[in-house]
Write an enzyme that holds these catalytic residues in place. Structure first.
Site, PDB file in Angstrom:
ATOM      1  N   CYS B  81     -43.301  45.627  46.032  1.00 57.94           N
ATOM      2  CA  CYS B  81     -42.312  44.741  45.397  1.00 57.94           C
ATOM      3  C   CYS B  81     -41.925  43.622  46.356  1.00 57.94           C
ATOM      4  O   CYS B  81     -42.767  42.819  46.739  1.00 57.94           O
ATOM      5  CB  CYS B  81     -41.116  45.548  44.906  1.00 57.94           C
ATOM      6  SG  CYS B  81     -40.106  44.634  43.726  1.00 57.94           S
ATOM      7  N   HIS B 198     -43.716  49.193  41.319  1.00 61.46           N
ATOM      8  CA  HIS B 198     -43.262  50.290  42.180  1.00 61.46           C
ATOM      9  C   HIS B 198     -44.135  51.520  41.936  1.00 61.46           C
ATOM     10  O   HIS B 198     -43.883  52.256  40.981  1.00 61.46           O
ATOM     11  CB  HIS B 198     -41.796  50.627  41.880  1.00 61.46           C
ATOM     12  CG  HIS B 198     -40.837  49.629  42.429  1.00 61.46           C
ATOM     13  ND1 HIS B 198     -40.271  49.740  43.674  1.00 61.46           N
ATOM     14  CD2 HIS B 198     -40.368  48.476  41.905  1.00 61.46           C
ATOM     15  CE1 HIS B 198     -39.484  48.707  43.902  1.00 61.46           C
ATOM     16  NE2 HIS B 198     -39.523  47.918  42.845  1.00 61.46           N
ATOM     17  N   GLU B 200     -44.067  54.260  43.348  1.00 59.65           N
ATOM     18  CA  GLU B 200     -43.260  55.476  43.479  1.00 59.65           C
ATOM     19  C   GLU B 200     -42.431  55.755  42.234  1.00 59.65           C
ATOM     20  O   GLU B 200     -41.853  56.832  42.104  1.00 59.65           O
ATOM     21  CB  GLU B 200     -42.359  55.372  44.718  1.00 59.65           C
ATOM     22  CG  GLU B 200     -41.107  54.514  44.571  1.00 59.65           C
ATOM     23  CD  GLU B 200     -41.341  53.013  44.699  1.00 59.65           C
ATOM     24  OE1 GLU B 200     -42.504  52.586  44.674  1.00 59.65           O
ATOM     25  OE2 GLU B 200     -40.336  52.267  44.801  1.00 59.65           O
TER      26      GLU B 200
END
Lengths: 298, 216
Positions: B81, B198, B200
């Protein structure tokens, strides 16, 4: 449309328990939030919203522990709402694993909290939660404290204002429609969504598949949050003690000793009492894709 | 020595990246210690918020030079990001700001939806698909995207108002369309990789990307 519409599971939480009421009132315990959040993650929820239902009342958020657990067992964005008053509160929740925080009551009493939080954490982290009540004359009042207190703010104007103040997103809840299953307040959602340039999550009213479509196509919602319609897919009230669970391990009543657990233990009302045509998140997404609204299918 | 170090320069939610690594069985350390960063075998540069705040925090914590040295060492570095954006030369966010200049190019804002037929909001918050850039010969097998099927639609979670425009088009290994813009969603140059989404927070697909990075 070059991007997908988010379908979000909203979990109203009291202590460790997932609760659900009507119009933000009469919350009944359905199970534990942790277990439901894992179901929703594996079924393709695009995001989770945790709303602490008593946080503003007691002046604190008690969600830290459960946020921590959830962020370890799911890998989708988690927005946390309820009782967030200070920069420290935001820091704590982000450190616990929240991706975004939604602020309502504190923003109404001190709008600068949105600006300050956006400056420290970035706008993308800060969601303005707006709970609104539609008046008989069609006007929209902003309410606070999980639908307990009325403010003197007007909803559309407040929506524009929170964007100026630095919020990166709006979580818009219609108190009138919340839990009722009779569809979203399309007029409200359209009015707010068209007057801001940040995404609007529409919440309150999903009762059947078509409601998801119309709140996107007519209401111009950027994301849709729903609760009852998903929760009751996994635990159905029946006319006898104990609810009917889709899986035996969802029967958590024995572990739960706080809150209004009558519904959990007695199953009163039966399915006729349900105001929604319950369904899974996956089926909502399939329906939307078949009807011209792009969603992420896993 | 930890295998992966997540650079802590005071902004962003680093904990979810660490939890994501943990869920795929990889240990990681969150650190702002120059020695620890320099000594790690893989580095993640996370970040959310504004470019200016991110760059200022990197400089003030003294980690900017450490990250540059790490990048020059040839070991794998992943920017996520804002962390990806900071790897570029400059950003147009709120004026003009110099980045780490690890990858030549700039960071620009999405085209506003005003005066267009399409209704879309800025920031982009939500799930979007990534695909191989049209007309480019790229093999994802040698990249962090190796587990993704290029013929299938893979959705990942994005939350941003700006995106990177690398000078070298060859470094764009995946692109995404939002509103009127088709932008670089994954950049790769030698040992450096950047993801605008993202990983994650992108479900199983995202975790597979982190797994590929660990295995790189």
């Amino acid at each position: 449309m070059s991007h997908s519409i988010r379908i979000i599971a909203r979990l109203d939480i009291k202590g460790p328990n997932l609760v659900k009421g009507l119009q933000l009132e009469g919350n009944r315990v359905l199970g534990t939030a942790q277990q439901y959040s894992e179901i929703y993650y594996h079924e393709g929820a695009d995001e989770l919203i945790y709303q602490d239902v008593v946080a503003s009342l007691y002046g604190r958020s008690s969600l830290k522990e459960i946020v921590q657990k959830t962020s370890e067992t799911t890998a989708i964005p988690l927005t946390v709402a309820g009782g967030i008053r200070t920069i420290e509160d935001v820091t704590d929740l982000l450190r616990a694993g929240a991706d975004k925080v939604a602020i309502n009551t504190a923003a109404v009493s001190n709008p600068r909290i949105l600006t300050e939080a956006a400056r420290v954490f970035g706008s993308q982290c800060i969601v303005a939660s707006i709970e609104t009540y539609r008046q008989k004359d069609g006007g929209y009042e902003v309410w606070t404290d999980y639908g307990r207190e009325v403010s003197d703010l007007e909803t559309i104007e407040w929506g524009k204002r929170v964007e100026e103040l630095g919020a990166g997103e709006i979580l818009l809840t219609s108190i009138n429609n919340e839990g009722m299953g009779n569809g979203f307040d399309l007029e409200l959602v359209e009015a707010v969504s068209s007057s801001v340039s940040i995404p609007v999550i529409s919440c309150g009213g999903a009762g059947k598949l078509e409601h998801f479509k119309e709140v996107v196509t007519k209401g111009k919602a950027d994301a849709v949050a729903a609760a009852s319609i998903f929760h009751y897919h996994y635990c159905q009230p029946v006319n006898q003690p104990n609810m009917s669970y889709s899986s035996p391990d969802l029967r958590m009543g024995a572990h739960i000793d706080s809150g209004n657990i009558e519904f959990l233990n007695e199953g009163y009302g039966g399915t006729a009492d349900l105001m929604v045509d319950s369904c899974s998140i996956g089926s909502v997404k399939e329906y939307l894709n078949e009807n011209g609204v792009e969603t992420r299918i896993i | 020595m930890s295998m992966v170090t997540i650079v802590d320069y005071g902004v962003g939610n680093l904990f979810n990246i660490q939890k994501a690594f943990k869920s795929i069985g990889a240990g990681s350390t969150i650190s702002n210690d120059p020695e620890e960063i320099a000594g790690s075998s893989k580095l993640v540069l996370p970040g959310v918020g504004s470019f200016e705040a991110g760059m200022t925090a990197l400089k003030e914590s003294g980690t900017d030079e450490v990250v540059k040295d790490f990048a020059a060492s040839g070991r794998p570095l992943m920017g996520i990001c804002l962390g990806m954006q900071l790897m570029l030369s400059t950003s147009e966010e709120n004026g003009k700001w110099a980045g780490l200049d690890l990858i030549e190019g700039k960071v620009v804002r999405f085209t506003e939806s005003k005066d267009t037929q399409e209704n879309y909001k800025i920031p982009q918050i939500g799930w979007n698909s990534i695909s191989k850039p049209t007309g480019m010969e790229i093999d994802w097998n040698n990249t962090v995207l190796k587990s993704l099927d290029p013929t299938d639609t893979s959705y990942l979670y994005f939350i941003h108002s700006y995106y990177v425009a690398p000078a070298d088009e060859q470094s764009v290994i995946a692109e995404t369309t939002y509103g009127q813009d088709t932008f670089c969603s994954v950049v790769m140059k030698d040992n450096l990789v950047g993801c605008q989404f993202h990983p994650e927070r992108s479900g199983k697909v995202g975790l597979q990307i982190l797994e590929a990075f660990i295995g790189a």
